[in-house]
Structures are given as structure tokens and as C-alpha cells.
Design an enzyme around this catalytic site. Structure first.
Site, PDB file in Angstrom:
ATOM      1  N   MET A 156     -57.011  42.228  36.726  1.00  0.00           N
ATOM      2  CA  MET A 156     -57.750  42.283  35.411  1.00  0.00           C
ATOM      3  C   MET A 156     -58.392  40.648  34.965  1.00  0.00           C
ATOM      4  O   MET A 156     -58.422  40.312  33.975  1.00  0.00           O
ATOM      5  CB  MET A 156     -56.568  42.324  34.214  1.00  0.00           C
ATOM      6  CG  MET A 156     -55.930  43.719  34.402  1.00  0.00           C
ATOM      7  SD  MET A 156     -54.244  43.679  33.490  1.00  0.00           S
ATOM      8  CE  MET A 156     -53.077  43.033  34.509  1.00  0.00           C
ATOM      9  N   LYS A 206     -56.616  54.158  27.856  1.00  0.00           N
ATOM     10  CA  LYS A 206     -57.790  53.496  26.917  1.00  0.00           C
ATOM     11  C   LYS A 206     -59.299  53.934  27.872  1.00  0.00           C
ATOM     12  O   LYS A 206     -59.439  53.930  28.598  1.00  0.00           O
ATOM     13  CB  LYS A 206     -57.855  52.241  26.656  1.00  0.00           C
ATOM     14  CG  LYS A 206     -58.323  51.389  25.532  1.00  0.00           C
ATOM     15  CD  LYS A 206     -58.560  49.984  25.646  1.00  0.00           C
ATOM     16  CE  LYS A 206     -57.007  49.295  25.171  1.00  0.00           C
ATOM     17  NZ  LYS A 206     -57.532  47.870  25.085  1.00  0.00           N
ATOM     18  N   GLY A 231     -51.509  53.709  37.785  1.00  0.00           N
ATOM     19  CA  GLY A 231     -52.404  53.424  38.737  1.00  0.00           C
ATOM     20  C   GLY A 231     -51.506  52.277  39.616  1.00  0.00           C
ATOM     21  O   GLY A 231     -50.628  51.547  39.256  1.00  0.00           O
ATOM     22  N   GLY A 232     -51.873  52.116  41.194  1.00  0.00           N
ATOM     23  CA  GLY A 232     -51.231  51.295  42.012  1.00  0.00           C
ATOM     24  C   GLY A 232     -49.749  51.395  41.996  1.00  0.00           C
ATOM     25  O   GLY A 232     -49.098  52.479  42.213  1.00  0.00           O
ATOM     26  N   GLY A 241     -61.754  49.854  44.391  1.00  0.00           N
ATOM     27  CA  GLY A 241     -61.596  49.677  45.648  1.00  0.00           C
ATOM     28  C   GLY A 241     -61.036  50.994  46.192  1.00  0.00           C
ATOM     29  O   GLY A 241     -60.169  51.581  45.457  1.00  0.00           O
ATOM     30  N   PRO A 280     -54.160  52.891  44.642  1.00  0.00           N
ATOM     31  CA  PRO A 280     -55.439  52.271  43.889  1.00  0.00           C
ATOM     32  C   PRO A 280     -56.654  53.125  43.863  1.00  0.00           C
ATOM     33  O   PRO A 280     -57.619  53.037  43.181  1.00  0.00           O
ATOM     34  CB  PRO A 280     -55.853  51.205  44.904  1.00  0.00           C
ATOM     35  CG  PRO A 280     -55.227  51.530  46.397  1.00  0.00           C
ATOM     36  CD  PRO A 280     -53.925  52.205  45.899  1.00  0.00           C
ATOM     37  N   ASP A 313     -52.977  57.535  33.257  1.00  0.00           N
ATOM     38  CA  ASP A 313     -53.662  56.682  32.440  1.00  0.00           C
ATOM     39  C   ASP A 313     -55.126  56.425  32.926  1.00  0.00           C
ATOM     40  O   ASP A 313     -55.483  57.216  33.887  1.00  0.00           O
ATOM     41  CB  ASP A 313     -53.228  55.208  32.112  1.00  0.00           C
ATOM     42  CG  ASP A 313     -52.411  54.509  33.224  1.00  0.00           C
ATOM     43  OD1 ASP A 313     -51.476  54.147  33.091  1.00  0.00           O
ATOM     44  OD2 ASP A 313     -52.725  54.943  34.388  1.00  0.00           O
ATOM     45  N   ALA A 320     -52.761  47.516  43.967  1.00  0.00           N
ATOM     46  CA  ALA A 320     -54.092  47.190  43.990  1.00  0.00           C
ATOM     47  C   ALA A 320     -54.380  45.802  45.258  1.00  0.00           C
ATOM     48  O   ALA A 320     -55.303  45.975  46.083  1.00  0.00           O
ATOM     49  CB  ALA A 320     -54.966  46.696  43.031  1.00  0.00           C
TER      50      ALA A 320
HETATM   51  C1  LIG Z   1     -53.198  47.095  34.483  1.00  0.00           C
HETATM   52  S1  LIG Z   1     -53.562  46.652  36.175  1.00  0.00           S
HETATM   53  C2  LIG Z   1     -52.533  47.693  36.751  1.00  0.00           C
HETATM   54  C3  LIG Z   1     -52.018  47.511  38.525  1.00  0.00           C
HETATM   55  C4  LIG Z   1     -51.503  48.345  39.060  1.00  0.00           C
HETATM   56  N1  LIG Z   1     -50.147  48.800  38.652  1.00  0.00           N
HETATM   57  C5  LIG Z   1     -51.138  48.164  40.692  1.00  0.00           C
HETATM   58  O1  LIG Z   1     -50.316  47.988  41.250  1.00  0.00           O
HETATM   59  O2  LIG Z   1     -52.401  47.903  41.205  1.00  0.00           O
HETATM   60  C6  LIG Z   1     -55.107  46.988  36.423  1.00  0.00           C
HETATM   61  C7  LIG Z   1     -55.818  46.076  37.383  1.00  0.00           C
HETATM   62  O3  LIG Z   1     -55.477  46.414  38.599  1.00  0.00           O
HETATM   63  C8  LIG Z   1     -56.725  46.193  39.503  1.00  0.00           C
HETATM   64  N2  LIG Z   1     -57.011  47.191  40.101  1.00  0.00           N
HETATM   65  C9  LIG Z   1     -56.459  48.668  40.299  1.00  0.00           C
HETATM   66  N3  LIG Z   1     -57.055  49.590  41.051  1.00  0.00           N
HETATM   67  C10 LIG Z   1     -57.960  48.978  41.328  1.00  0.00           C
HETATM   68  C11 LIG Z   1     -59.158  49.449  42.376  1.00  0.00           C
HETATM   69  N4  LIG Z   1     -59.290  50.701  42.801  1.00  0.00           N
HETATM   70  N5  LIG Z   1     -59.956  48.481  42.589  1.00  0.00           N
HETATM   71  C12 LIG Z   1     -60.230  47.323  42.083  1.00  0.00           C
HETATM   72  N6  LIG Z   1     -59.225  46.661  41.259  1.00  0.00           N
HETATM   73  C13 LIG Z   1     -58.244  47.541  41.019  1.00  0.00           C
HETATM   74  C14 LIG Z   1     -57.844  45.657  38.625  1.00  0.00           C
HETATM   75  O4  LIG Z   1     -57.867  44.277  38.555  1.00  0.00           O
HETATM   76  C15 LIG Z   1     -57.420  46.224  37.230  1.00  0.00           C
HETATM   77  O5  LIG Z   1     -58.051  45.621  36.146  1.00  0.00           O
END
Ligand SMILES: C[S@@+](CC[C@H](N)C(=O)[O-])C[C@H]1O[C@@H](n2cnc3c(N)ncnc32)[C@H](O)[C@@H]1O
Length: 263
Positions: A180, A66, A97-98, A209, A21, A44, A128
């Protein structure tokens, strides 16, 4: 099956790597090794600046996400870029991410690679829901408060509609971790209350976060949309709804910008 490899070249491999995250200390050992050694990294928008700083300066970078005022690639264009780069013989890190397979479209990219005959590996990352809620002092489950957790997307479709199984989500024994969900938060809260969830159910929003820029708001299902709007929260933000959020005051251990007490 069509192969994308240039004649005479051994195709590279694609590593679909989860970056977690945001806190670079949450990278897996494998993710860090790949980031440091891959000749090209395709990343990304969600990747934190602290993690981007770990990419060596000589590494080729392709920004695929984006961002306001910048060009970005469609999913098809990202898939094509991965196939082209690996087909030219390069090993490619596709940094996401994540976790790549949690609301990350990593499985779609893997399907495109299979279609093109490119071999790949997936490196899981801390999603996340796990990482962000932990740094916000919120356990996703807790004896007596939540027997389960659901990862839910609050992403609005192109027609701006949000179709979720509200009656099944409105379960006081289950924590909801909503990805999201920032823009749709007023509708999410209203629908959950309409489906029977107590408006006094504790709820939290966490922006950026696990990073020095983390912000957290605690409220209830009834108050959270207004609080988040007033604070001007922006993506990436995670919404957590459920009785476990009531522990956030006492389990608060992370000071954004204060660093972690790693020995
Ligand atoms: C397209 S999704 C990708 C999720 C990612 N693959 C994961 O496993 O965390 C993106 C969403 O993940 C959440 N997110 C990812 N990183 C975050 C962070 N550092 N703090 C808060 N929300 C986060 C938010 O809801 C964000 O809109």
C-alpha cells in the site's frame, strides 16, 4: 459473550481464506476446495478476476471491498455480515487477498467472530511480498545482498501522515517490501534517503503482480517515484527496495500473459 445463532439452527463456520496475490495457480488446495464448495463467499476488491471465476455460479457472493462507483462495506459491516451469515447456519468463505493475517485485517474479523461465538478457521495464503516479488524476479533475501526482509505498510493515515521508524528501515542489508505504498512513494523514498539509505539503492514497483496484467518498473530509490508516476501505476502495487532488486534483470522468468510452464 453474545451468540448470533438463529434459534434452532446449527451455526455455520467462517473460513478466513487467503487467495494469494492473483494467479489462481497459487491458491492452496484447501482454499480451492473451500471456494468450490462454500454456499457463500464474501470477497474484497483485491481478488483477481481469474480467482473469482472459480466460484461456482450458484454460490451466493457478497462484495465487501471498496471500488470506484460501487457501494462498499465498512469493517464493522463486514464483521456483522460474517456473523449474520454464519449465524443463519451457512458455512462462509471470507476470501481475502494474499494472506489473511498480513495487512489483511483477518485477525480483526477473527476477534469479531470469537466475540459472537462463531467458530472459524484461517487458511494462509501467499502474501504479496513473497508471490509478487518472486514473479518479478526478485528474491527477498540473497547471500551477500540481504540478510533479512521487512514487510512494511505505506498506507497513509486519515490525516495523510506516514509514521514509520525511518532510521531503522534505512538498513542496506534488509530488503523492504512495502504494501500500500504507491501514493506515499515519494515521501517514503525521501525519508529513507534522509535517514541515510543510498539514493542509488535498487528499487522496484510491481503492479497486479502474478497476473497477466503484471507490470514491473526497476529503478533506484532516487528514480522510482518519478518512473512510477509517469507509468501511471495503480493499486495493487508492491514496492521492493534493496540490493536484491539488482537481480531482477537476470532472474526474470515470468512473462505476464504468457502463462506459466506448468506441466
Ligand atoms: C490491504 S493489503 C493486503 C495484503 C494481503 N493480505 C497480502 O498478504 O498480500 C493490499 C496491498 O497488498 C499489495 N498487493 C496485493 N496483491 C498484489 C498484487 N497482485 N500485486 C502487487 N501488489 C499487491 C499491494 O501493496 C496492495 O496495496
Amino acid at each position: 459473550m453474545t451468540t448470533a445463532t438463529e434459534p434452532g439452527r446449527r451455526p455455520g463456520r467462517v473460513f478466513l481464506v487467503g487467495a494469494g496475490p492473483g494467479d489462481p495457480d497459487l491458491l492452496t488446495v484447501k482454499a480451492l476446495r473451500l471456494i468450490r464448495t462454500a454456499p457463500v463467499v464474501v470477497h474484497d476488491r483485491l481478488i483477481s478476476p481469474e480467482i473469482l471465476a472459480l466460484i461456482p455460479p450458484e454460490t451466493e457472493r457478497l462484495f465487501a471491498g471498496k471500488e470506484c462507483g460501487r457501494h462498499y462495506l465498512s469493517q464493522d459491516e463486514i464483521n456483522a455480515a460474517l456473523v449474520r451469515l454464519a449465524g443463519s447456519g451457512l458455512d462462509v468463505v471470507r476470501l481475502k487477498g494474499g494472506d489473511p493475517l498480513v495487512f489483511g485485517r483477518g485477525s480483526e474479523e477473527a476477534q469479531a467472530l470469537i466475540e459472537a461465538g462463531i467458530s472459524f478457521e484461517v487458511v494462509p495464503g501467499i502474501s504479496a511480498a513473497a508471490g509478487v516479488s518472486t514473479y518479478a524476479g526478485i528474491p527477498l533475501t540473497h547471500r551477500g545482498l540481504a540478510t533479512g526482509v521487512r514487510f512494511v505498510t505505506g498506507h497513509l493515515r486519515e490525516d495523510k501522515r506516514l509514521e514509520l521508524p525511518w532510521s531503522r528501515l534505512a538498513d542496506p542489508d534488509t530488503t523492504l517490501a512495502i504494501y500500500m505504498g504507491l501514493h506515499a512513494l515519494p515521501e517514503i523514498a525521501a525519508q529513507l534517503v534522509a535517514a541515510g539509505l543510498d539514493p542509488e539503492t535498487p528499487a522496484a514497483a510491481i503492479e497486479n503482480g502474478t497476473t497477466p496484467r503484471q507490470r514491473r518498473i526497476l529503478g533506484t530509490l532516487a528514480t522510482l517515484p518519478g518512473l512510477v508516476g509517469a507509468a501511471g501505476f495503480r493499486p495493487p502495487s508492491l514496492i521492493v527496495i534493496g540490493r536484491v532488486v539488482s537481480l531482477a534483470g537476470t532472474l526474470d522468468w515470468f512473462t505476464p500473459g504468457g502463462g506459466t510452464a506448468t506441466p
